[in-house]
Design a protein around this motif. Structure first.
Motif, PDB file in Angstrom:
ATOM      1  N   LYS A   2      57.957   7.156  -7.234  1.00 37.04           N
ATOM      2  CA  LYS A   2      56.933   6.193  -7.622  1.00 37.04           C
ATOM      3  C   LYS A   2      56.830   5.097  -6.571  1.00 37.04           C
ATOM      4  N   GLY A   3      55.669   4.453  -6.553  1.00 37.47           N
ATOM      5  CA  GLY A   3      55.460   3.352  -5.639  1.00 37.47           C
ATOM      6  C   GLY A   3      54.341   2.459  -6.138  1.00 37.47           C
ATOM      7  N   ILE A   4      54.198   1.322  -5.466  1.00 37.92           N
ATOM      8  CA  ILE A   4      53.137   0.367  -5.788  1.00 37.92           C
ATOM      9  C   ILE A   4      52.385   0.071  -4.496  1.00 37.92           C
ATOM     10  N   ILE A   5      51.070   0.148  -4.558  1.00 37.04           N
ATOM     11  CA  ILE A   5      50.260  -0.132  -3.376  1.00 37.04           C
ATOM     12  C   ILE A   5      50.363  -1.621  -3.052  1.00 37.04           C
ATOM     13  N   ALA A  34      42.046   3.366  -6.635  1.00 36.90           N
ATOM     14  CA  ALA A  34      43.318   2.677  -6.412  1.00 36.90           C
ATOM     15  C   ALA A  34      43.060   1.313  -5.786  1.00 36.90           C
ATOM     16  N   LYS A  35      43.861   0.340  -6.180  1.00 36.32           N
ATOM     17  CA  LYS A  35      43.733  -1.029  -5.678  1.00 36.32           C
ATOM     18  C   LYS A  35      45.118  -1.539  -5.308  1.00 36.32           C
ATOM     19  N   GLU A  36      45.150  -2.699  -4.655  1.00 36.56           N
ATOM     20  CA  GLU A  36      46.437  -3.341  -4.414  1.00 36.56           C
ATOM     21  C   GLU A  36      47.080  -3.597  -5.767  1.00 36.56           C
ATOM     22  N   GLY A  37      48.345  -3.249  -5.900  1.00 37.97           N
ATOM     23  CA  GLY A  37      49.058  -3.411  -7.168  1.00 37.97           C
ATOM     24  C   GLY A  37      49.039  -2.175  -8.038  1.00 37.97           C
ATOM     25  N   SER A  38      48.279  -1.148  -7.654  1.00 38.44           N
ATOM     26  CA  SER A  38      48.245   0.086  -8.447  1.00 38.44           C
ATOM     27  C   SER A  38      49.560   0.843  -8.305  1.00 38.44           C
ATOM     28  N   ALA A  39      50.052   1.357  -9.415  1.00 37.09           N
ATOM     29  CA  ALA A  39      51.241   2.200  -9.408  1.00 37.09           C
ATOM     30  C   ALA A  39      50.809   3.635  -9.141  1.00 37.09           C
ATOM     31  N   ASP A  51      47.981   4.806 -14.385  1.00 41.27           N
ATOM     32  CA  ASP A  51      47.203   3.721 -14.984  1.00 41.27           C
ATOM     33  C   ASP A  51      48.004   2.891 -15.986  1.00 41.27           C
ATOM     34  N   SER A  52      48.793   3.541 -16.842  1.00 45.11           N
ATOM     35  CA  SER A  52      49.530   2.769 -17.854  1.00 45.11           C
ATOM     36  C   SER A  52      50.609   1.902 -17.204  1.00 45.11           C
ATOM     37  N   GLU A  53      51.261   2.411 -16.159  1.00 46.12           N
ATOM     38  CA  GLU A  53      52.265   1.604 -15.462  1.00 46.12           C
ATOM     39  C   GLU A  53      51.616   0.445 -14.716  1.00 46.12           C
ATOM     40  N   THR A  54      50.444   0.694 -14.126  1.00 46.18           N
ATOM     41  CA  THR A  54      49.714  -0.372 -13.446  1.00 46.18           C
ATOM     42  C   THR A  54      49.365  -1.476 -14.437  1.00 46.18           C
ATOM     43  N   HIS A  55      48.894  -1.089 -15.608  1.00 45.88           N
ATOM     44  CA  HIS A  55      48.549  -2.061 -16.653  1.00 45.88           C
ATOM     45  C   HIS A  55      49.778  -2.875 -17.049  1.00 45.88           C
ATOM     46  N   ASN A  56      50.904  -2.209 -17.264  1.00 46.13           N
ATOM     47  CA  ASN A  56      52.131  -2.904 -17.655  1.00 46.13           C
ATOM     48  C   ASN A  56      52.608  -3.855 -16.567  1.00 46.13           C
ATOM     49  N   LEU A  57      52.499  -3.435 -15.302  1.00 47.23           N
ATOM     50  CA  LEU A  57      52.884  -4.310 -14.196  1.00 47.23           C
ATOM     51  C   LEU A  57      52.018  -5.568 -14.162  1.00 47.23           C
ATOM     52  N   ARG A  58      50.721  -5.389 -14.373  1.00 50.23           N
ATOM     53  CA  ARG A  58      49.817  -6.547 -14.364  1.00 50.23           C
ATOM     54  C   ARG A  58      50.157  -7.517 -15.496  1.00 50.23           C
ATOM     55  N   LEU A  59      50.501  -6.971 -16.671  1.00 49.14           N
ATOM     56  CA  LEU A  59      50.896  -7.836 -17.786  1.00 49.14           C
ATOM     57  C   LEU A  59      52.168  -8.612 -17.449  1.00 49.14           C
ATOM     58  N   GLU A  60      53.134  -7.941 -16.803  1.00 53.89           N
ATOM     59  CA  GLU A  60      54.372  -8.604 -16.400  1.00 53.89           C
ATOM     60  C   GLU A  60      54.088  -9.743 -15.420  1.00 53.89           C
ATOM     61  N   GLU A  62      51.248 -11.400 -15.033  1.00 56.21           N
ATOM     62  CA  GLU A  62      50.556 -12.472 -15.750  1.00 56.21           C
ATOM     63  C   GLU A  62      51.546 -13.326 -16.533  1.00 56.21           C
ATOM     64  N   LYS A  63      52.501 -12.689 -17.199  1.00 58.48           N
ATOM     65  CA  LYS A  63      53.510 -13.415 -17.975  1.00 58.48           C
ATOM     66  C   LYS A  63      54.360 -14.291 -17.056  1.00 58.48           C
ATOM     67  N   LEU A  64      54.779 -13.746 -15.926  1.00 58.07           N
ATOM     68  CA  LEU A  64      55.564 -14.528 -14.974  1.00 58.07           C
ATOM     69  C   LEU A  64      54.779 -15.729 -14.455  1.00 58.07           C
ATOM     70  N   MET A  65      53.506 -15.512 -14.187  1.00 57.76           N
ATOM     71  CA  MET A  65      52.659 -16.610 -13.702  1.00 57.76           C
ATOM     72  C   MET A  65      52.532 -17.691 -14.779  1.00 57.76           C
ATOM     73  N   GLU A  66      52.328 -17.280 -16.026  1.00 58.26           N
ATOM     74  CA  GLU A  66      52.220 -18.257 -17.118  1.00 58.26           C
ATOM     75  C   GLU A  66      53.511 -19.048 -17.258  1.00 58.26           C
ATOM     76  N   ASP A  67      54.641 -18.354 -17.195  1.00 59.17           N
ATOM     77  CA  ASP A  67      55.933 -19.034 -17.329  1.00 59.17           C
ATOM     78  C   ASP A  67      56.218 -19.968 -16.152  1.00 59.17           C
ATOM     79  N   THR A  68      55.785 -19.579 -14.985  1.00 61.78           N
ATOM     80  CA  THR A  68      56.020 -20.372 -13.778  1.00 61.78           C
ATOM     81  C   THR A  68      55.146 -21.606 -13.729  1.00 61.78           C
ATOM     82  N   PHE A  69      53.898 -21.458 -14.144  1.00 64.80           N
ATOM     83  CA  PHE A  69      52.930 -22.557 -14.010  1.00 64.80           C
ATOM     84  C   PHE A  69      52.573 -23.208 -15.329  1.00 64.80           C
ATOM     85  N   GLU A  70      53.519 -23.227 -16.278  1.00 61.26           N
ATOM     86  CA  GLU A  70      53.280 -23.905 -17.551  1.00 61.26           C
ATOM     87  C   GLU A  70      53.036 -25.387 -17.300  1.00 61.26           C
TER      88      GLU A  70
END
Length: 71
Positions: A2-5, A34-39, A51-60, A62-70
């Motif tokens: 597996k890899g991420i673009i 395929a886009k940057e960040g696609s699994a 697609d499902s792994e790409t979606h999960n990565l994007r959610l992760e 987003e969560k990190l960004m929310e936690d970082t920039f609260e």
């Protein structure tokens, strides 16, 4: 494997593999959509979008960004 673009450069795609190494793959071998960040899955010279792994990565991310920039 597996890899991420990571990015697209001219006629190649730079992919971060699950072992942490970077690989250059001809852009022509990457599935349309395929886009940057696609699994992706690389198996027997065939490359498939995950697609499902790409979606999960994007959610992760987003969560990190929310936690970082609260506020």
């Amino acid at each position: 494997m597996k890899g991420i673009i990571d990015r697209f450069e001219a006629d190649k795609t730079v992919v971060e593999l699950e072992n942490g190494c970077m690989a250059d793959i001809p852009r022509s071998r990457i599935p349309k959509g395929a886009k940057e960040g696609s699994a992706i899955l690389i198996k027997n010279e065939e490359i498939t979008l995950l697609d499902s792994e790409t979606h999960n990565l994007r959610l992760e991310v987003e969560k990190l960004m929310e936690d970082t920039f609260e506020d």
